[in-house]
Design a protein around this motif. Structure first.
Motif, mmCIF file in Angstrom:
data_model
loop_
_atom_site.group_PDB
_atom_site.id
_atom_site.type_symbol
_atom_site.label_atom_id
_atom_site.label_comp_id
_atom_site.label_asym_id
_atom_site.label_seq_id
_atom_site.Cartn_x
_atom_site.Cartn_y
_atom_site.Cartn_z
ATOM 1 N N ARG A 30 0.826 -1.264 0.113
ATOM 2 C CA ARG A 30 0.009 -0.054 0.080
ATOM 3 C C ARG A 30 0.724 1.296 -0.038
ATOM 4 O O ARG A 30 0.572 2.130 -0.444
ATOM 5 C CB ARG A 30 -0.803 0.012 1.428
ATOM 6 C CG ARG A 30 -2.225 -0.721 0.857
ATOM 7 C CD ARG A 30 -3.218 0.057 0.213
ATOM 8 N NE ARG A 30 -4.557 -0.476 -0.236
ATOM 9 C CZ ARG A 30 -5.532 -0.262 -0.602
ATOM 10 N NH1 ARG A 30 -5.214 1.013 -1.165
ATOM 11 N NH2 ARG A 30 -6.409 -0.783 -0.922
ATOM 12 N N LEU A 157 -5.755 1.897 7.757
ATOM 13 C CA LEU A 157 -5.727 2.294 6.310
ATOM 14 C C LEU A 157 -6.913 3.178 5.837
ATOM 15 O O LEU A 157 -6.564 4.328 4.844
ATOM 16 C CB LEU A 157 -5.420 1.120 5.480
ATOM 17 C CG LEU A 157 -4.193 0.461 5.421
ATOM 18 C CD1 LEU A 157 -4.297 -0.800 4.287
ATOM 19 C CD2 LEU A 157 -3.093 1.397 4.818
ATOM 20 N N ARG A 167 -1.394 5.574 1.933
ATOM 21 C CA ARG A 167 -2.144 5.317 0.538
ATOM 22 C C ARG A 167 -1.417 6.498 -0.217
ATOM 23 O O ARG A 167 -1.282 6.166 -1.596
ATOM 24 C CB ARG A 167 -3.507 5.321 0.720
ATOM 25 C CG ARG A 167 -3.888 3.816 1.285
ATOM 26 C CD ARG A 167 -5.549 3.791 1.351
ATOM 27 N NE ARG A 167 -6.162 4.586 1.985
ATOM 28 C CZ ARG A 167 -6.987 5.421 1.958
ATOM 29 N NH1 ARG A 167 -7.577 5.327 0.704
ATOM 30 N NH2 ARG A 167 -7.804 6.273 2.822
ATOM 31 N N TRP A 234 -5.440 -5.555 -2.532
ATOM 32 C CA TRP A 234 -5.117 -4.595 -1.429
ATOM 33 C C TRP A 234 -6.151 -4.320 -0.446
ATOM 34 O O TRP A 234 -5.899 -3.295 0.079
ATOM 35 C CB TRP A 234 -4.292 -3.492 -2.195
ATOM 36 C CG TRP A 234 -3.122 -3.894 -2.802
ATOM 37 C CD1 TRP A 234 -1.777 -4.173 -2.105
ATOM 38 C CD2 TRP A 234 -3.035 -4.119 -4.208
ATOM 39 N NE1 TRP A 234 -0.915 -4.408 -3.452
ATOM 40 C CE2 TRP A 234 -1.488 -4.672 -4.571
ATOM 41 C CE3 TRP A 234 -4.132 -4.166 -5.418
ATOM 42 C CZ2 TRP A 234 -1.198 -5.161 -5.603
ATOM 43 C CZ3 TRP A 234 -3.470 -4.733 -6.575
ATOM 44 C CH2 TRP A 234 -2.031 -4.860 -6.727
ATOM 45 N N ASN A 293 -7.816 0.796 -6.096
ATOM 46 C CA ASN A 293 -7.463 0.102 -4.754
ATOM 47 C C ASN A 293 -5.854 -0.222 -5.169
ATOM 48 O O ASN A 293 -5.099 -0.756 -4.149
ATOM 49 C CB ASN A 293 -8.067 -0.929 -4.301
ATOM 50 C CG ASN A 293 -9.033 -0.524 -3.349
ATOM 51 O OD1 ASN A 293 -8.835 0.226 -2.408
ATOM 52 N ND2 ASN A 293 -10.512 -0.838 -3.733
ATOM 53 N N PRO A 295 -2.000 0.349 -5.595
ATOM 54 C CA PRO A 295 -1.233 1.278 -5.421
ATOM 55 C C PRO A 295 -0.395 1.460 -6.585
ATOM 56 O O PRO A 295 0.240 0.990 -7.074
ATOM 57 C CB PRO A 295 -0.064 0.674 -4.223
ATOM 58 C CG PRO A 295 -0.876 -0.609 -3.837
ATOM 59 C CD PRO A 295 -1.657 -1.041 -4.852
#
Lengths: 306, 360
Positions: A30, A157, A167, A234, A293, A295
């Motif tokens: 992430r 997160l 993030r 993720w 989602n 990264p």
């Protein structure tokens, strides 16, 4: 121990190490770092965990040593990839090789020694309830930690500022840097967290799953964890579903064989991979959500220009 | 000037070479023995026992030999390089200790005719390649007998690695031993498709115990299944080495691979110059298969196990002596005969009484 109960208990033990290692890697990824050294960190966690538990007689010290072992490996990875800006894929692969070799060296004197098993926590009354008791209230501490980690990482997160920073670093490190966040420091922290989780997972193997040290005892579980992270897009909760699904199909494969239905064992052995991939691909069918989602900066090296 | 430089360089080179030649001349007095292992030395199973054999050679011959080993060598083409490197480094006797090294060993052997090769569990020989293996099925018959005596449920769990003849032969021998005590004995078989995956082997043991097996036998390399059996108070047998430490209260015995006598004999043969190619298939009698002490069982069971052991050693009894019926009802060996050697080596059928189907 009844049949169904025994199966569920076995599924939990089979899934926990996958979940522990994968949840750490999820956080690492992430933040935009791809660490392929999960297997190496895990196996170091296993040998350090067993060594400490064996010499001190305390499995709990073993758990701490396992975490330390995983973090030590992760720290080397962080120095290489973040400070020295090496290629993450190559460094991660090297970390796996190093971990497997180094653990064999450290563990040479522990081969063939049975260790103390991490005891199950038994909560009075609750753990004596038939069926539900042993499953929900009679596990060892690492199983509870793995479940708690799923909820904790989801919360951190997606509901906290810290999570937002992690993030943003993973999605666009240049912007995060321009906003004044220390990209390298955030990534260091996330890599170390990943190492701690992998170490914990290794310690689970050598203290609870099969309380002994054997070279190469992780037997590829680090790679399964890595794959689970990607297929869960993720998301920690999906990851938990994936890990448990994998564990369930894995154990059911053995169960079906013992029943003697005559289904080829090679097919049953490959089934967990197939089922988990298909299931996770189906639940992550929403392409926009998947793209959001993922990264965006994963695997890319960040070198601050000023 | 250039000529002089070249001359000087030649002298310097030859000077540099002289000491190395002397060095290797003195080393040539020692016989170099090389070993190729498939697993890590620390597996406490298959590879560990081969390494014990190597150490026995060192102990026995002391300064006369120098041993080296390469561990974790993948089976297949990769092995060729590892074997060749040992040969180039001057090893005159090389043991390649896994089935998958068969072709690589033969290939390297054809390039090094003065080096002797020994390939474990293979079936192809050459002038300088001998093969060797152990009759582990003798031990499997004995533990099958013990299992049937000790079991209350009449069901044993068997953890297999791959359905190859070696493992199938073990399952059949175990079942024949069990049937000699209890004709209705049942066997539940789980294949883990790996020689070495402690976690999966442990899972298999748990699943089998959960389904009513009260005896666990394994043909995989780790100590994990035995440990799980010990935790659950279920009787079990060790594999490759004496694993009593992992289940002090429930290990009944263990089939122990003992390569030391063979390795010592063959090393001696090379030293004496009497080495010849051939195939060795040694059993309990040849000290290549050992039985760990019979523990955790009543005296009469122990006595019977010892009696069977003695009969196998004397040659009075063969685990695969007839009458033996295959699972499909055909005859494998008639009364008074033993299963033919070809059928033994390529065994791909179960004996009658095993409910499971053999995977292809």
């Amino acid at each position: 121990m009844g049949g169904t109960e025994a199966i569920i208990l076995t599924i939990i033990t089979a899934s926990t190490p996958l979940l522990l290692a994968a949840i750490g890697e999820l956080v690492t990824e992430r933040s935009g770092v791809l660490n392929l050294g999960v297997e190496g960190m895990m196996v170091m966690g296993a040998v350090c965990g067993f060594g400490a538990a064996y010499t001190t007689g305390s499995p709990y010290l073993g758990i701490l040593a396992g975490i330390a072992g995983g973090m030590f490996m992760a720290f080397m990875f962080a120095v290489m990839t973040q400070t020295l800006a090496t290629n993450q894929v190559a460094t991660g692969l090297a970390l796996t090789l190093l971990g497997l070799g180094l653990s064999g060296l450290i563990g040479e004197s522990f081969v063939g020694l049975p260790g103390a098993k991490l005891e199950q926590i038994s909560i009075p009354f609750l753990s004596t309830i038939p069926f539900i008791g042993p499953i929900l209230f009679g596990q060892d501490i690492l199983v509870y930690i793995s479940i708690a980690l799923v909820f904790a990482t989801t919360y951190v997160l997606f509901k906290t500022r810290v999570g937002l920073i992690i993030r943003s670093v993973g999605d666009n490190h240049n912007s995060a840097h321009a906003l004044g966040y220390n990209v390298i420091a955030v990534r260091y922290a996330c890599i170390l967290f990943g190492g701690a989780c992998s170490g914990l997972s290794g310690a689970y193997l050598s203290l609870a799953y099969t309380p002994q040290w054997i070279e190469n005892m992780t037997a590829g579980r680090g790679w399964i964890a890595l794959a689970l992270v990607v297929f869960s897009t993720w998301l920690p909760k999906r990851l938990a579903i994936g890990a448990y699904l994998f564990g369930a199909v894995w154990i059911m494969g053995l169960y079906v064989q013992a029943q003697g239905f005559g289904i080829p064992s090679q097919f049953l052995s490959s089934l967990p991979y197939l089922v988990t991939i298909i299931a996770l691909v189906i639940i992550s069918g929403n392409k926009t959500l998947t793209r959001v989602n993922t990264p965006a900066c994963i695997g890319q090296t960040f070198v601050p220009d000023r | 000037m250039k000529k002089w430089l070249g001359f000087a360089a030649a002298i310097a080179l030859s000077l540099a070479i002289v000491p190395t030649v002397i060095g290797s001349a003195s080393a040539a007095d020692k016989l170099k023995v090389g070993f190729i292992y498939v697993g890590p030395v620390g597996d406490h199973g298959w590879t560990y026992q081969h390494d014990q054999g190597r150490l026995a050679v060192e102990n026995k011959f002391g300064d006369q030999v120098e041993t080296t080993f390469v561990e974790k060598v993948a089976e297949g083409p990769d092995a060729e390089r590892a074997i060749e490197r040992l040969a180039r480094k001057g090893a005159k006797l090389i043991f390649t200790t896994s089935f998958g090294y068969m072709e690589p060993t033969l290939k390297v052997a054809s390039r090094f005719p003065d080096v002797k090769f020994e390939h474990a569990t293979g079936y192809k020989q050459a002038d300088n390649v001998a093969t060797y293996s152990s009759r582990f099925y003798e031990g499997r018959y004995i533990i099958g007998q013990i299992a049937a005596k000790m079991s209350k449920t009449g069901v044993a769990g068997y953890i297999g690695s791959f359905p190859i003849p070696e493992v199938v032969r073990g399952i059949n021998a175990f079942m024949l031993g069990a049937q000699s005590v209890n004709p209705d004995f049942k066997l539940k078989i789980v294949w883990v498709n790996s020689w070495f995956d402690p976690g999966k082997e442990a899972d298999a043991a748990k699943v089998l115990i959960g389904q009513g097996a009260d005896i666990i036998s394994q043909h995989t390399d780790s100590t994990a299944p035995l440990q799980i059996a010990g935790e659950n108070g279920v009787y079990a047998f060790g594999q490759a080495s004496d694993m009593i430490a992992f289940a002090p209260k429930t290990q009944l015995t263990s089939i122990v691979d003992d390569w030391s006598s063979y390795y010592i004999t063959r090393t001696q043969a090379v030293i004496d110059g009497t080495w010849k190619s051939g195939d060795t298939w040694g059993g309990i009698k040849d000290l290549m298969v050992g039985m760990a002490p019979y523990t955790n069982m009543p005296a009469d069971v122990k006595a019977e196990a010892e009696a069977t052991t003695a009969k196998i050693v004397s040659g009075e009894f063969h685990p695969f002596q007839g009458p033996i019926t295959k699972q499909d009802g055909s005859v494998a060996a008639k009364e008074g005969e033993t299963v033919a050697i070809g059928d033994m080596l390529g065994m791909n059928w179960y004996v009658k009484g095993i409910d499971d189907q053999l995977p292809n």
